[in-house]
Design a protein around this motif. Structure first.
Motif, short mmCIF file in Angstrom:
data_model
loop_
_atom_site.label_atom_id
_atom_site.label_comp_id
_atom_site.label_asym_id
_atom_site.label_seq_id
_atom_site.Cartn_x
_atom_site.Cartn_y
_atom_site.Cartn_z
N LYS A 85 0.64 -1.33 0.13
CA LYS A 85 0.09 0.16 -0.04
C LYS A 85 0.73 1.11 0.06
N LEU A 86 1.88 1.32 0.80
CA LEU A 86 2.85 2.26 0.75
C LEU A 86 3.67 2.34 -0.39
N LEU A 87 3.99 1.43 -0.97
CA LEU A 87 4.76 1.52 -2.01
C LEU A 87 4.04 2.06 -3.35
N SER A 88 2.68 1.76 -3.11
CA SER A 88 1.77 2.13 -4.27
C SER A 88 1.47 3.67 -4.30
N GLN A 89 1.35 4.09 -3.15
CA GLN A 89 1.18 5.54 -2.58
C GLN A 89 2.59 6.11 -3.09
N PHE A 90 3.67 5.56 -2.88
CA PHE A 90 4.90 6.27 -3.02
C PHE A 90 4.96 6.47 -4.55
N LYS A 91 4.99 5.39 -5.34
CA LYS A 91 5.15 5.55 -6.78
C LYS A 91 3.97 6.39 -7.54
#
Length: 108
Positions: A85-91
């Protein structure tokens, strides 16, 4: 830094942490250059080819004057990048402020 550049020249893009991310970091130590820990991020609009199998869109650079701070920063970055989830938000962040927001809200 020159030390990071020497590592890549010697060992190749071994610092690749995913198919599109690289983490550049050198052994922490007492250095005139690093009085406080820090992290930089470069996000390329078009991936950079390091070799035939490594196309990088994100390059993190981690620096720290001491081992404990270095390890803490590595741990925090790993937590963000291993959370889908955080990686998706980051990207999907469209600006440096958006990326900073993801990091800051993770570590309130």
């Amino acid at each position: 830094t020159q030390q990071m550049q020497k590592q890549i020249e010697s060992y190749g893009p071994y610092m690749s942490i995913s198919k599109d991310m690289m983490l550049l970091h050198a052994k922490p130590g007492k250095s005139q250059n690093y009085r406080a820990p820090g992290m930089s991020l470069i996000r390329f609009r078009h991936p950079i080819e390091f070799d035939r199998n490594t196309n990088i869109s994100y390059v993190f650079s981690l620096y720290s004057p001491d081992f404990d701070l270095h390890l803490n920063a590595l741990t925090q970055l790993t937590e963000i990048l291993s959370n889908n989830k955080l990686l998706s938000q980051f990207k999907s962040a469209q600006s440096p402020e958006g990326i900073a927001h993801v990091i800051k809200t993770t570590y309130k």
